[in-house]
Enzyme design. Structure first.
Site, mmCIF file in Angstrom:
data_model
loop_
_atom_site.group_PDB
_atom_site.id
_atom_site.type_symbol
_atom_site.label_atom_id
_atom_site.label_comp_id
_atom_site.label_asym_id
_atom_site.label_seq_id
_atom_site.Cartn_x
_atom_site.Cartn_y
_atom_site.Cartn_z
ATOM 1 N N ASP A 219 0.843 -1.191 0.000
ATOM 2 C CA ASP A 219 0.000 0.000 0.000
ATOM 3 C C ASP A 219 0.878 1.241 0.000
ATOM 4 O OD1 ASP A 219 -2.252 1.571 0.042
ATOM 5 O OD2 ASP A 219 -2.845 1.070 2.088
ATOM 6 N N LYS A 220 0.230 2.371 -0.187
ATOM 7 C CA LYS A 220 0.856 3.685 -0.097
ATOM 8 C C LYS A 220 -0.038 4.571 0.747
ATOM 9 C CE LYS A 220 0.176 8.025 -1.794
ATOM 10 N NZ LYS A 220 -1.153 8.713 -1.774
ATOM 11 N N HIS A 221 0.567 5.503 1.472
ATOM 12 C CA HIS A 221 -0.232 6.438 2.258
ATOM 13 C C HIS A 221 0.408 7.823 2.211
ATOM 14 C CE1 HIS A 221 -3.334 7.382 5.222
ATOM 15 N NE2 HIS A 221 -2.446 8.196 5.753
ATOM 16 N N SER A 222 -0.443 8.837 2.178
ATOM 17 C CA SER A 222 0.019 10.223 2.150
ATOM 18 C C SER A 222 -0.334 10.925 3.448
ATOM 19 C CB SER A 222 -0.627 10.964 0.969
ATOM 20 O OG SER A 222 -0.404 12.359 1.066
ATOM 21 N N THR B 104 -9.435 11.084 0.627
ATOM 22 C CA THR B 104 -9.708 10.133 -0.451
ATOM 23 C C THR B 104 -11.140 9.607 -0.381
ATOM 24 O OG1 THR B 104 -7.388 9.473 -0.568
ATOM 25 C CG2 THR B 104 -8.991 7.929 -1.464
ATOM 26 N N ARG C 216 -8.882 14.866 16.508
ATOM 27 C CA ARG C 216 -7.704 15.640 16.115
ATOM 28 C C ARG C 216 -8.040 16.670 15.040
ATOM 29 N NH1 ARG C 216 -4.209 11.641 13.543
ATOM 30 N NH2 ARG C 216 -2.821 13.385 13.112
ATOM 31 N N SER D 198 -1.530 6.967 13.874
ATOM 32 C CA SER D 198 -2.768 6.927 13.098
ATOM 33 C C SER D 198 -2.567 6.201 11.782
ATOM 34 C CB SER D 198 -3.269 8.351 12.838
ATOM 35 O OG SER D 198 -4.440 8.335 12.062
ATOM 36 N N LYS E 250 -3.766 1.713 11.057
ATOM 37 C CA LYS E 250 -4.644 1.254 9.977
ATOM 38 C C LYS E 250 -3.893 0.349 9.018
ATOM 39 C CE LYS E 250 -5.910 5.490 8.714
ATOM 40 N NZ LYS E 250 -5.570 6.443 9.773
ATOM 41 N N LYS E 251 -2.669 0.727 8.669
ATOM 42 C CA LYS E 251 -1.918 -0.053 7.694
ATOM 43 C C LYS E 251 -1.530 -1.419 8.244
ATOM 44 C CE LYS E 251 -2.309 3.149 4.731
ATOM 45 N NZ LYS E 251 -3.304 2.956 3.651
#
Length: 435
Positions: free
Chosen positions: A80-83, A120, A168, A183, A187-188
């Site tokens: 996966d990727k996360h920003s 997203t 937050r 955070s 999730k990941k």
């Protein structure tokens, strides 16, 4: 465990034992701690920080507050990727199907807008019928059958983070390295990933505004994730201007469709998507090096396989079966579309990028309170990037609004966001790689 004593200790800069953090997070997920106490804890962490041990404990406690997925019999690697979030950042919409078309399984658990940044999930909800909260079983079926799925946090996945995330957003505690790390990774890790690529934004539209801050966060995430057994790298990318040539919800989905059709070659966001695709494929062992990874990603895009995967994902999650061919008719459109006239001739030299995101919120495209509804139709399109030339009176962008008064306010706000000078040049989109 007495919540106020935990808050007091962290407020005073004390190091919390892992067991105390675990108990606090467990109580948070069971709604046994008030919203005010959660907000106070977040603010105490914001001011006092956390040690590496505390951050790991926070991450694992939030992961373990719900179900943790596994993929023992899957015939493809899971990544996966996360920003960290930005303005005009719809990379995930294109990247997930590209990576899936190259043989990666992408179980992407995403978030809603946070502060001035777009979410997203909010973008995907622009698509009629798209279900962002399928069951755990359905999520697994889609990933296995399609190759990727983009969903939100259900009550089953890191519920402690889901509650903390929302608080937050409205208490000015977003930009805390341990809270961001916990955070993201809770999730990941709950998704059962084997590899991860982080997009850590820096600049005036990012939560980490300096390169030094971005490196600190990137290193924190890379270290914690690799320590948890997930092969992780990070790219530090520029957020001193909107990444795409638009900002909003439905307009960013439309941009993603144009991208998957091959219409955004040579842009900053094209460079970003290809860079992240290469990282994902290398980390997953599907490419020997970044060059091979980028070539494979480019072929998946050019061949139409990535668009096909996106369409199958949309339909599997409740969207129209013909979305990829009829998206122009199916996405919601704002009733008022007006140009933002340039106040003078010259070149776009910079942006107050955070204020562009706030202008989208002012249009109804984001939230001030967690319960606020979003107007998915609104935003900005045809944004001229840094280095682009414009003549006085020509459009710097177009505003999409619900009514004329809101459009007029957004036009005035956008003009204040963009700087025009006699000369300017574009900056690189990727600054640094952290491994």
């Amino acid at each position: 465990m007495i919540p106020q004593e935990v808050i007091r200790a962290k407020r005073n800069g004390e190091t919390l034992p892992p067991a105390v953090i675990y108990d606090f997070v467990s109580a948070l997920s069971r709604n046994e701690i008030s919203e005010g106490q959660v907000a106070a804890f977040a603010m105490a962490v914001w001011f006092s920080g956390m040690t590496a041990e505390e951050t790991v404990a926070l991450t694992l406690a939030m992961r373990d507050s719900g179900d943790v997925m596994s993929w023992p019999d899957l015939d493809r690697p899971v990544g996966d990727k996360h920003s960290t979030g930005g303005v005009g950042d719809n990379v995930s919409l294109m990247l997930a199907p590209i990576a899936a078309a190259c043989g990666l399984a992408v179980p992407m658990i995403s978030g809603r807008g946070l502060g001035h940044t777009g979410g997203t999930l909010d973008k995907l909800e622009s698509i009629p019928g798209y279900d962002i909260f399928p069951s755990k079983e359905r999520f697994s079926e889609i990933v296995r059958g399609v190759g990727c799925a983009i969903i939100g946090q259900t009550g089953e996945i890191a519920p402690a983070d889901k509650r903390l995330y929302a608080i937050r957003d409205v208490t000015a505690t977003v930009d805390s390295v341990p809270l961001i790390t916990g955070s993201i990774l809770s999730k990941k890790l709950a998704a059962g990933l084997q590899s991860l690529v982080m997009d850590v934004k820096t600049g005036n539209g990012a939560f980490m505004q300096s390169l030094e801050e971005a490196e600190t966060l990137a290193r924190s995430i890379v270290d914690v994730a690799n320590g948890a057994g997930v092969k992780t790298t990070a790219l530090i990318t520029d957020m001193n201007e909107p990444l795409a040539d638009c900002a909003g919800n439905a307009v960013e989905v439309a941009h993603a469709m144009e991208f998957l059709e091959g219409g955004k070659a040579g842009t900053r966001i094209h460079a970003a998507v290809m860079a992240f695709a290469a990282e994902m494929l290398v980390n997953a062992g599907l490419a020997a090096d970044l060059g091979e990874g980028e070539r494979r990603a480019a072929e998946a895009l050019a061949s139409g396989r990535a668009m096909e995967v996106f369409g199958r994902m949309v339909h599997a999650q409740g969207g129209p079966v013909d979305f990829t061919s009829c998206w122009r008719d199916q996405l919601p459109k704002a009733p008022v579309i007006r140009p933002v006239p340039a106040p003078r001739s010259g070149f776009v030299a910079g942006f107050h990028t955070r204020d562009v995101g706030l202008a989208v919120i002012g249009l109804g495209g984001g939230r001030i309170r967690p319960e606020d509804m979003i107007d998915h139709r609104t935003g900005f399109t045809a944004i001229i990037p840094v280095g682009g030339e414009v003549s006085a009176g020509e459009p710097l962008a177009f505003v999409h609004a619900a009514d004329e008064d809101t459009a007029a306010a957004a036009i005035a706000a956008y003009v204040d966001c963009a700087t025009i000078a006699d000369a300017a040049e574009a900056q690189p989109v990727v600054y640094k790689r952290i491994s």
